[in-house]
Design a protein around this motif. Structure first.
Motif, short mmCIF file in Angstrom:
data_model
loop_
_atom_site.label_atom_id
_atom_site.label_comp_id
_atom_site.label_asym_id
_atom_site.label_seq_id
_atom_site.Cartn_x
_atom_site.Cartn_y
_atom_site.Cartn_z
N ALA A 71 -15.39 11.33 -12.01
CA ALA A 71 -16.24 10.60 -11.07
C ALA A 71 -17.37 11.51 -10.59
CB ALA A 71 -15.42 10.12 -9.89
N ILE A 72 -18.60 11.00 -10.69
CA ILE A 72 -19.73 11.78 -10.19
C ILE A 72 -20.29 11.15 -8.92
CG2 ILE A 72 -20.37 12.71 -12.42
CD1 ILE A 72 -22.75 10.65 -12.32
N ALA A 73 -19.89 9.90 -8.64
CA ALA A 73 -20.36 9.23 -7.43
C ALA A 73 -19.46 8.05 -7.11
CB ALA A 73 -21.80 8.74 -7.62
N GLN A 74 -19.47 7.70 -5.82
CA GLN A 74 -18.83 6.47 -5.37
C GLN A 74 -19.93 5.62 -4.74
OE1 GLN A 74 -15.77 7.92 -2.68
NE2 GLN A 74 -14.22 7.53 -4.23
N GLU A 75 -19.96 4.36 -5.12
CA GLU A 75 -21.02 3.51 -4.60
C GLU A 75 -20.44 2.22 -4.07
OE1 GLU A 75 -24.15 3.01 -7.46
OE2 GLU A 75 -24.24 5.15 -7.87
#
Length: 198
Positions: free
Chosen positions: A133-137
């Motif tokens: 995971a590189i981001a949570q949106e």
């Protein structure tokens, strides 16, 4: 009667020889059994060694394959980017485009024949064993914890991960985030100093 006495004396003389022969035969049989047992153990040890050596050889070959295949993943990434970004406009550009696309297809075919499979994480629940995971949106399109976007594809070789898929993970959209955005005066071009001056 002397013939009978002679046979008896021969029998008496041979009795110790027969007992000696039986003892010798028994000892030889014991030695044979011991040798057979040793042979069986040695054969089992050798068979185990052969199997272990074969397993080690396969593991080393797999490690070497993984190492080589990993080095080609950026090449596939570059072909994917080129395919999505380059739109040929002339016949000569189309010829070049078709040429590198045939190379790309050949590379993908080689990967498939080697057992490499591209992951399809979109919509799946995030799994750190397969995804990075590189981001949570925040979103309402996907369930919380689901992969909503693949930034870089991941690949498997059998059950082994060649490269984790780099993904964005969905989190529940909260109203407080939407309210903060809507009521932030700087977002709408108003500054706090402008409100103070009026």
């Amino acid at each position: 009667s002397s013939a009978v006495e002679q046979e008896q004396s021969i029998a008496v003389e041979e009795a110790p020889k027969t007992a000696e022969s039986i003892a010798e035969i028994t000892a030889l049989k014991q030695q044979l059994d011991e040798r057979n047992s040793q042979y069986t153990r040695l054969y089992a040890d050798f068979d185990n060694f052969r199997k272990r050596t074969e397993r080690d050889k396969q593991e080393q070959e797999e490690i070497a394959s993984v190492r080589i295949l990993k080095k080609f993943l950026p090449v596939i990434d570059d072909f994917d980017r080129a395919q999505s970004q380059i739109k040929p406009k002339t016949d000569s550009e189309s010829v070049i485009h078709n040429s590198y696309q045939s190379i790309y297809k050949q590379l993908v075919k080689c990967f498939k024949e080697a057992g490499v499979v591209r992951m399809t994480p979109l919509g799946q629940e995030f799994d750190p064993n397969y995804h990075e995971a590189i981001a949570q949106e925040p979103t309402s399109e996907f369930e919380e914890g689901a992969v909503m976007d693949e930034v870089r594809p991941g690949y498997l070789l059998g059950e082994r991960v060649l490269r984790h898929a780099m993904v964005r993970v969905a989190v529940a959209a909260t109203e407080s985030v939407a309210d903060t955005t809507a009521t932030n005066p700087e977002e709408h071009g108003n500054s706090v100093n402008a409100d103070v001056e009026s």
